[in-house]
Design a protein around this motif. Sequence first.
Motif, short mmCIF file in Angstrom:
data_model
loop_
_atom_site.label_atom_id
_atom_site.label_comp_id
_atom_site.label_asym_id
_atom_site.label_seq_id
_atom_site.Cartn_x
_atom_site.Cartn_y
_atom_site.Cartn_z
N SER A 44 28.13 56.29 37.89
CA SER A 44 27.36 57.38 37.97
C SER A 44 26.54 57.50 36.84
O SER A 44 25.21 58.19 36.95
CB SER A 44 28.15 58.86 37.86
N GLN A 45 26.41 56.57 35.72
CA GLN A 45 25.09 56.35 34.69
C GLN A 45 24.38 55.42 35.27
O GLN A 45 23.80 54.82 34.19
CB GLN A 45 25.84 56.32 33.44
N SER A 46 24.52 54.83 36.36
CA SER A 46 23.48 53.75 36.77
C SER A 46 23.71 52.42 36.06
O SER A 46 22.91 51.58 35.94
CB SER A 46 22.02 54.09 36.73
N LYS A 47 25.03 52.32 35.47
CA LYS A 47 25.30 51.05 34.79
C LYS A 47 25.75 49.93 35.75
O LYS A 47 26.62 50.56 36.54
CB LYS A 47 26.38 51.53 33.75
N LEU A 48 25.37 48.87 35.78
CA LEU A 48 25.53 47.82 36.79
C LEU A 48 27.29 47.15 36.50
O LEU A 48 27.34 46.96 35.15
CB LEU A 48 24.82 46.57 36.72
N LEU A 49 28.14 47.57 37.38
CA LEU A 49 29.75 47.35 36.97
C LEU A 49 30.06 45.92 37.64
O LEU A 49 30.66 45.22 36.87
CB LEU A 49 30.41 48.41 37.63
N ALA A 50 29.36 45.56 38.91
CA ALA A 50 29.94 44.43 39.44
C ALA A 50 28.69 44.06 40.54
O ALA A 50 28.00 45.10 40.81
CB ALA A 50 31.14 44.30 40.26
N SER A 80 37.42 47.07 32.40
CA SER A 80 38.42 48.06 32.54
C SER A 80 38.84 48.35 34.24
O SER A 80 39.82 48.83 34.37
CB SER A 80 37.90 49.45 31.94
N MET A 81 38.05 47.63 35.13
CA MET A 81 38.61 47.73 36.46
C MET A 81 39.01 46.51 36.88
O MET A 81 38.46 45.34 36.75
CB MET A 81 37.34 47.98 37.30
N PRO A 82 40.45 46.39 37.37
CA PRO A 82 40.97 45.14 37.91
C PRO A 82 40.24 44.67 38.96
O PRO A 82 39.43 45.16 39.79
CB PRO A 82 42.35 45.64 38.50
N ALA A 83 40.30 43.14 38.96
CA ALA A 83 39.54 42.41 39.87
C ALA A 83 39.83 42.88 41.54
O ALA A 83 39.09 42.80 42.43
CB ALA A 83 39.64 41.22 39.70
N TRP A 84 40.96 42.99 41.72
CA TRP A 84 41.51 43.56 42.94
C TRP A 84 41.00 44.68 43.52
O TRP A 84 40.84 44.98 44.83
CB TRP A 84 43.02 43.71 43.32
N GLU A 85 40.47 45.61 42.81
CA GLU A 85 39.77 46.89 43.05
C GLU A 85 38.38 46.40 43.67
O GLU A 85 37.91 46.98 44.70
CB GLU A 85 39.56 47.82 41.90
N ILE A 96 37.57 43.71 44.89
CA ILE A 96 37.77 42.84 46.06
C ILE A 96 38.06 43.74 47.26
O ILE A 96 37.61 43.65 48.48
CB ILE A 96 39.13 41.99 45.96
N ALA A 97 38.54 44.83 47.11
CA ALA A 97 39.03 46.06 48.05
C ALA A 97 37.46 46.51 48.56
O ALA A 97 37.27 46.62 49.69
CB ALA A 97 39.93 47.24 47.77
N VAL A 98 36.74 46.73 47.52
CA VAL A 98 35.36 47.03 47.86
C VAL A 98 34.66 46.12 48.86
O VAL A 98 33.98 46.55 49.72
CB VAL A 98 34.53 47.45 46.56
N VAL A 99 34.69 44.85 48.32
CA VAL A 99 33.94 43.67 49.17
C VAL A 99 34.71 43.80 50.43
O VAL A 99 33.79 43.66 51.53
CB VAL A 99 34.11 42.40 48.30
N MET A 100 35.90 43.81 50.78
CA MET A 100 36.50 43.91 51.94
C MET A 100 36.01 45.03 52.98
O MET A 100 35.84 44.92 54.24
CB MET A 100 37.99 43.89 51.85
N GLY A 101 35.85 46.30 52.10
CA GLY A 101 35.43 47.31 52.64
C GLY A 101 34.08 47.21 53.48
O GLY A 101 33.80 47.56 54.56
N VAL A 102 33.24 46.72 52.43
CA VAL A 102 31.76 46.67 52.89
C VAL A 102 31.65 45.61 54.25
O VAL A 102 30.86 45.70 54.97
CB VAL A 102 30.96 46.15 51.89
N ASN A 103 32.39 44.48 53.85
CA ASN A 103 32.53 43.54 55.18
C ASN A 103 32.85 44.10 56.34
O ASN A 103 32.51 43.87 57.40
CB ASN A 103 33.25 42.30 54.73
N ALA A 104 33.87 45.04 56.27
CA ALA A 104 34.44 45.54 57.58
C ALA A 104 33.26 46.50 58.10
O ALA A 104 33.07 46.46 59.16
CB ALA A 104 35.62 46.25 57.14
N ILE A 105 32.60 47.07 57.20
CA ILE A 105 31.48 48.16 57.95
C ILE A 105 30.39 47.39 58.43
O ILE A 105 29.87 47.37 59.47
CB ILE A 105 30.96 49.12 56.63
#
Length: 77
Positions: free
Chosen positions: A18-24, A46-51, A53-62
């Motif tokens: 939300s502060q426009s910081k690139l996280l991944a 601070s964010m686990p890699a599997w989180e 990965i879940a985002v990537v899988m969601g984007v791929n599904a969309i």
Amino acid sequence: MYEIKSEAFSRQYEIYDSQSKLLAKFEKVSGFFSSAAYRLSSYETSMPAWEWIAVVMGVNAIIKRNNSAAANSGGAT
């Protein structure tokens, strides 16, 4: 809250907080005739890699759902 940004027709995606910081960021590296494969780069420890990965899988599904809908409608949007 996170924001996923990508240019039109791009295979690269960036995730910001939300502060426009690139996280991944991740990019599609294959998948034309096979299952999609992505390269993921995480800049937030601070964010686990599997989180991410879940985002990537969601984007791929969309993407798959949108492509399938476009193909079934004759390409009209």
